[in-house]
Design a protein around this motif. Structure first.
Motif: not given
Length: 566
Positions: A387-388, A392-394, A410-412, A417-419
């Motif tokens: 998420e960063d 990781t882009d995007p 892979i399951v995100y 989120m944002h924790s």
């Protein structure tokens, strides 16, 4: 008419729309199952007529044994206790939930968990019963905040997830995003030639073979479709009927569709939606039953034998230390019950000593029903690096990445989120042959192999931030008896389901494997309603059943007149 890509990794039949068939989709889905539903309804009626000859009984005078504290067992116990029955639940494990199982890396934090079993709830009419159960449990537990079930959105797809097949990358040498792969299918390395590689387009070309028959009438379409009940998906594609024309060499079509969109080996199985998840893990759904039923559960009790004694059913059991040692030679005890509901997977039931006069159909189903493999691998990292945007882009928020590497998917997480907590990532969710290939390795090796694949997709940040892991291979879990969930082979659905549903003596069979919606929590709940209805109607308590089960009734599964709507 279309095929839906089901979340278990296979393609499922999607029924004609209102425009195509002239009736509502919900009604079509109900009609699709109607022939088997009618058979099962007749089976239940025959049983109720037979057992009701013994005269009416009061619920307080009846004792029901429930084997298994999974979702079917928990709801069965809840309904029967609410109706006033005496209930005893035998559970070999030290927890409830069965294949609903959440692993908690750190219970002191909010988002340090992963669902090893069921993890998502489709918001469709057919799954409405699950939400009805959740509403009921929230009502009865309203004074107990710890038992409250809160639902959050589950993100199934995300354009920013990654696609990595055949070692191919985007033109800029980065791992393709899902959107890039969809827009540039010919860069995936499948050498498919001039084929429009939209999966739905390929399925539509196949389903045009069936559509004219459904346009004549739904009954004609269903009768025509049932001619292919013995086909596997692979057989249907590779060796299609004479008038079916596919846009490419058939074997290539099958290999692409199975490898890119499904799980290796699933296409050998039968041919024949907004999504939510439980905040804090699906285990919370199972544990929400505990205030109502826990006083009836015997944990670490392993069933050894079922026997018939007059009008009663005997359960022989042993107290065990853990679920890995279920069959001790000594220390057996037997209790007798007016009815028994068996909710365990059939691989477990097969190890029991069963009544000699159990029907051939039941014995065949217990021996032969196919169960699929499944493995989940969770890795924990110091941060949620996916998420960063600096790492990781995007960045990726929910959804999944797919690959032909061993991890396959892979399951995100859609939660947390944002924790700033450590990141828990389902780095591998595999079925069928893909899962079986992990089975010979130690959990430590599986975690390392999965981490190597994650590094190929996300880079060395995954290795640098790696903390720990949990691996669960359901086919070697003793509570499943050798498989994850029922996945009918060609011909098994129509031939075995009636035998699975048929009570024998006063032994009733429930669990996801006995329902139309097998492999889903709703199938387990449906089967619990069916079994408890049979017991209560047979005792002359049909009205009581209707009252007690009212919060859970809709038009989709209990085979009674209570559950039917025009």
């Amino acid at each position: 008419m279309s095929f839906e890509h089901a979340s278990h990794g296979s393609f499922r039949l999607g029924l004609p729309s209102r425009d195509e068939a002239g009736v509502s989709l919900d009604n079509l889905r109900s009609q699709y199952y109607q022939p088997l539903r009618q058979t099962i309804q007749d089976i239940q009626k025959d049983y109720v007529d037979q057992i009701s000859n013994q005269g009416p009984r009061q619920p307080g005078d009846m004792h029901v044994g429930v084997i298994g504290a999974g979702m079917a067992g928990l709801l069965s116990a809840y309904i029967l206790k609410k109706a006033g029955f005496k209930v005893t639940v035998f559970e070999v494990d030290d927890r409830v939930g069965g294949r609903v199982h959440t692993h908690y890396f750190d219970k002191s934090k909010n988002w340090q968990y992963g669902d090893l079993g069921a993890m998502r709830l489709p918001c469709t009419t057919e799954h409405q019963r699950v939400f009805n159960v959740i509403d009921e449990l929230n009502k009865v537990n309203k004074e107990n905040e710890d038992r409250k079930i809160e639902l959050i959105d589950y993100i199934l797809e995300n354009d920013d997830g990654r696609t990595f097949f055949n070692n191919t990358k985007a033109k800029d040498k980065t791992i393709m995003t899902n959107k890039y792969a969809k827009d540039h299918p010919f860069e995936l390395g499948f050498h498919l030639g001039p084929l429009p590689l939209d999966i739905q387009t390929i399925w539509d070309s196949i389903l045009q073979y069936f559509l004219p028959h459904f346009q004549q009438s739904f009954r004609n379409g269903l009768q025509f479709l049932m001619q292919f009940d013995t086909y596997s998906v692979r057989e249907f594609i590779v060796h299609p009927p004479p008038l079916l024309k596919l846009p490419l060499e058939n074997v290539k079509v099958e290999q692409f569709m199975e490898g890119y969109t499904s799980a290796t080996g699933l296409f050998r199985l039968g041919i024949v939606d907004t999504i939510l998840e439980v905040k804090g893990g699906m285990q919370r759904l199972a544990e929400a039953f505990l205030p109502s039923v826990e006083d009836s559960i015997k944990y670490k009790h392993s069933v050894q034998k079922l026997e018939i004694s007059g009008k009663q059913v005997g359960i022989t059991y042993a107290k065990v230390e853990d679920n890995k040692n279920q069959f001790p030679s000594l220390g057996h005890e037997t209790d007798f019950f007016d009815h028994v509901i068996v909710t365990c997977p059939l691989g477990v039931v097969r190890h029991w000593d069963l009544p000699d006069d159990l029907s051939l159909g039941k014995r065949t189903a217990i021996r032969s029903l196919n169960y699929d493999n499944s493995v989940k691998v969770f890795l924990r990292f110091t941060t949620r690096f996916w998420e960063d945007p600096k790492k990781t882009d995007p960045p990726i928020y929910g959804g999944q990445s797919t690959t032909d590497l061993s991890i396959r998917k892979i399951v995100y997480p859609s939660y947390g989120m944002h924790s700033d907590e450590p990141g828990v990532l389902l780095v591998s969710y595999t079925w069928a042959n893909d899962a079986a290939k992990f089975g010979a390795n130690s959990h430590k090796d599986v975690a390392e192999l999965a981490l190597r694949d994650v590094v190929k997709i996300h880079g060395e940040v995954a290795r640098t931030e790696y903390l720990d892991y949990v691996v669960h291979y359901w086919s070697t879990d003793p509570i499943t008896g050798g498989g994850t969930f029922a996945y009918f082979e060609p011909g098994q659905f129509s031939s075995m389901l009636p035998d699975l549903k048929r009570p024998e003596h006063n032994i009733h069979f429930a669990g996801e494997h006995t329902d139309f919606h097998h492999a889903w929590i709703v199938g387990a709940f449906n089967s619990a309603l069916h079994a408890t209805e049979s017991i209560m109607k047979g005792a002359g308590l049909g009205g009581l059943f209707a009252d007690v089960a009212k919060p859970f009734i809709n038009e989709y599964s209990v085979s009674s007149d209570v559950d039917q709507t025009e």
